[in-house]
Design a protein around this motif. Structure first.
Motif, PDB file in Angstrom:
ATOM      1  N   PRO A  26       0.734  -1.130  -0.128  1.00 53.10           N
ATOM      2  CA  PRO A  26       0.134  -0.122  -0.135  1.00 53.10           C
ATOM      3  C   PRO A  26       0.803   1.428   0.001  1.00 53.10           C
ATOM      4  N   LEU A  29       1.924   2.059  -3.580  1.00 58.57           N
ATOM      5  CA  LEU A  29       0.810   2.473  -4.339  1.00 58.57           C
ATOM      6  C   LEU A  29       0.394   3.845  -4.182  1.00 58.57           C
ATOM      7  N   SER A  33       0.877   6.835  -7.032  1.00 61.49           N
ATOM      8  CA  SER A  33      -0.579   7.379  -7.122  1.00 61.49           C
ATOM      9  C   SER A  33      -0.785   8.805  -6.962  1.00 61.49           C
ATOM     10  N   TRP A  37      -4.504   8.648  -4.925  1.00 63.67           N
ATOM     11  CA  TRP A  37      -4.236   7.563  -3.837  1.00 63.67           C
ATOM     12  C   TRP A  37      -5.635   6.696  -3.612  1.00 63.67           C
ATOM     13  N   ALA A  40      -6.309   4.387  -6.354  1.00 60.31           N
ATOM     14  CA  ALA A  40      -5.313   3.423  -6.497  1.00 60.31           C
ATOM     15  C   ALA A  40      -5.719   2.394  -5.191  1.00 60.31           C
ATOM     16  N   PHE A  44      -6.844  -1.891  -5.435  1.00 60.73           N
ATOM     17  CA  PHE A  44      -5.952  -2.604  -4.645  1.00 60.73           C
ATOM     18  C   PHE A  44      -7.076  -3.630  -3.452  1.00 60.73           C
ATOM     19  N   SER A 180      -2.612  -0.976  -9.606  1.00 61.59           N
ATOM     20  CA  SER A 180      -3.394  -1.071  -8.283  1.00 61.59           C
ATOM     21  C   SER A 180      -3.745  -2.516  -8.431  1.00 61.59           C
ATOM     22  N   THR A 183      -1.084  -5.078  -8.376  1.00 62.15           N
ATOM     23  CA  THR A 183      -0.401  -5.192  -7.172  1.00 62.15           C
ATOM     24  C   THR A 183      -1.313  -5.944  -6.266  1.00 62.15           C
ATOM     25  N   ALA A 238      -1.606   3.569   2.747  1.00 61.79           N
ATOM     26  CA  ALA A 238      -1.459   4.026   1.228  1.00 61.79           C
ATOM     27  C   ALA A 238      -1.386   5.983   1.362  1.00 61.79           C
TER      28      ALA A 238
END
Length: 427
Positions: A26, A29, A33, A37, A40, A44, A180, A183, A238
């Motif tokens: 996280p 990411l 991003s 975020w 993203a 995820f 995302s 991942t 994140a």
């Protein structure tokens, strides 16, 4: 099921899911991003949280743990898939990787003179002591280990959110959703669903929950609690990556990024705190994987290899593989998981619709198609042998195999419809 027991069960599932990989993805990411975020994070969570929890629920909805997979694709195919998933996570890849990761992020930064073999003896000795009693497994994780893990992560997140220096930058990539989802696919815990459902099923039985309705309700509540905690922690991590990660760190490893952010926030104390979080995350995951694998071996051997003996065997093998080192474990794991994860995802998703999807050929065709598609993707991703794979639909999202799964399931449906139906005898 009492609310207190449900909470303990949910905390235990969260801790079993939450390993070191879940900790380091996280923030990365968030860094990539930037201001986007939340977008993203959504991609995820849709893969890592929703699909993993749905996988657990699907097994209770369609049957009872790994047995549901065997019923869907056939006894032999089900045994192969269940065994591959549980042994890869509990013996050959995920479990030994937890010890190797803990060594890299906790021991090595503090004292690089301590050898991996010495640390792994201590690590696996602790795991063995926590898992040797099958009946206490969920209590050990849910009541003791999880609070330490959760509090440690929350301390890091709260300090990161309160930090006045965080300036969220512009996105460093235009491919936020593909990144995302890819991942989430890489970190996905769905492969552990069969093993962890065994642990939960045994825990429900210990609580006196035996009817399908009772167990299904308990599974739904457990997955909801675990999923909610996972989503909340991923959101905090994140945000930290977006607010405190600087563009110059985009080329470092995900683990190094988290170490850098933690050091920025809390200095050397923060690095030690991160080590504690990593150790707790890896320990809880390893305890869950050991328990699930030993329970499966006991069940698979029809009691010939008892849980207590299986735990000893698993501990020894894990110690040996762990000492190959983290880099080697990750290297040989990648192509294997690329092949084995797709059919498991497909089966678990179909099991959610088992009320409507009843024909075994549909499950078998879709699983076989996903297996073939995953194999072709692996040939390209790991060995660059099949460039045409890049043209497959959704390849850039990590789902290059999905067309093959769809075709396989469709063929299974067509063959089922074309098969002669038994003629009913009239009086």
């Amino acid at each position: 099921m009492k609310k207190k027991d449900l909470l303990v069960s949910g905390l235990a599932l969260f801790a079993m899911f939450f390993g070191a990989g879940n900790l380091i993805f996280p923030p990365y990411l968030g860094l990539m991003s930037g201001r986007l975020w939340p977008l993203a994070l959504l991609g995820f969570i849709s893969i890592e949280v929703v699909m993993s929890c749905l996988g657990i629920y699907a097994l209770f909805y369609a049957g009872d743990g790994p047995e549901a997979i065997s019923n869907a694709v056939g006894k032999k195919a089900g045994m192969l898939l269940n065994s591959a998933a549980i042994f890869l996570t509990g013996i050959f890849i995920a479990a030994p990787r937890t010890a190797a990761t803990t060594y890299e992020m906790l021991v090595k930064p503090i004292n690089s003179h301590i050898p991996l073999w010495a640390f792994s003896i201590v690590f696996f000795a602790v795991v063995y002591l926590l898992t040797r009693r099958q009946t206490s497994l969920v209590d050990v994780i849910g009541r003791f280990l999880t609070p330490i893990l959760t509090i440690s992560i929350l301390v890091l997140i709260v300090i990161g959110i309160m930090s006045p220096d965080g300036k969220i930058h512009q996105p460093l990539t235009s491919q936020i959703m593909p990144l995302s989802i890819q991942t989430g696919y890489q970190a996905m815990d769905i492969i552990t669903a069969a093993g962890f459902s065994l642990i939960l099923g045994q825990n429900f039985a210990n609580m006196g929950l035996h009817t399908r309705k009772e167990r299904l309700k308990a599974a739904a509540g457990t997955c909801f609690i675990a999923g909610l905690i996972l989503a909340a922690i991923y959101a905090g991590l994140a945000y930290i990556g977006a607010a405190l990660g600087v563009p110059g760190l985009k080329d470092v490893s995900q683990a190094a990024l988290l170490v850098a952010i933690t050091s920025q926030l809390l200095g050397s104390f923060g690095v030690r705190l991160l080590g504690l979080i990593t150790a707790c995350a890896c320990l809880t995951t390893c305890v869950g994987l050991f328990g699930a694998t030993a329970s499966y071996i006991d069940e698979l051997s029809h009691g010939k290899i008892k849980y207590s003996k299986a735990i000893i065997l698993i501990t020894v093998i894990n110690f040996i593989i762990c000492n190959l080192g983290l880099t080697r474990i990750i290297k040989f794991a990648s192509p294997i998981l690329t092949v084995i994860v797709p059919p498991i995802i497909v089966i678990l998703l179909l099991l959610l619709a088992s009320k409507f999807v009843k024909a075994q050929l549909i499950y078998q065709g879709a699983a076989l198609g996903a297996l073939v598609g995953g194999f072709l993707v692996m040939l390209q991703d790991s060995f660059k042998l099949l460039p045409i794979v890049k043209e497959f639909p959704l390849y850039n999202y990590g789902f290059g195999w999905i067309l093959f799964a769809f075709i396989g399931g469709l063929l299974g449906l067509v063959i089922t419809k074309l098969k002669p139906q038994p003629v009913k005898e009239t009086a």
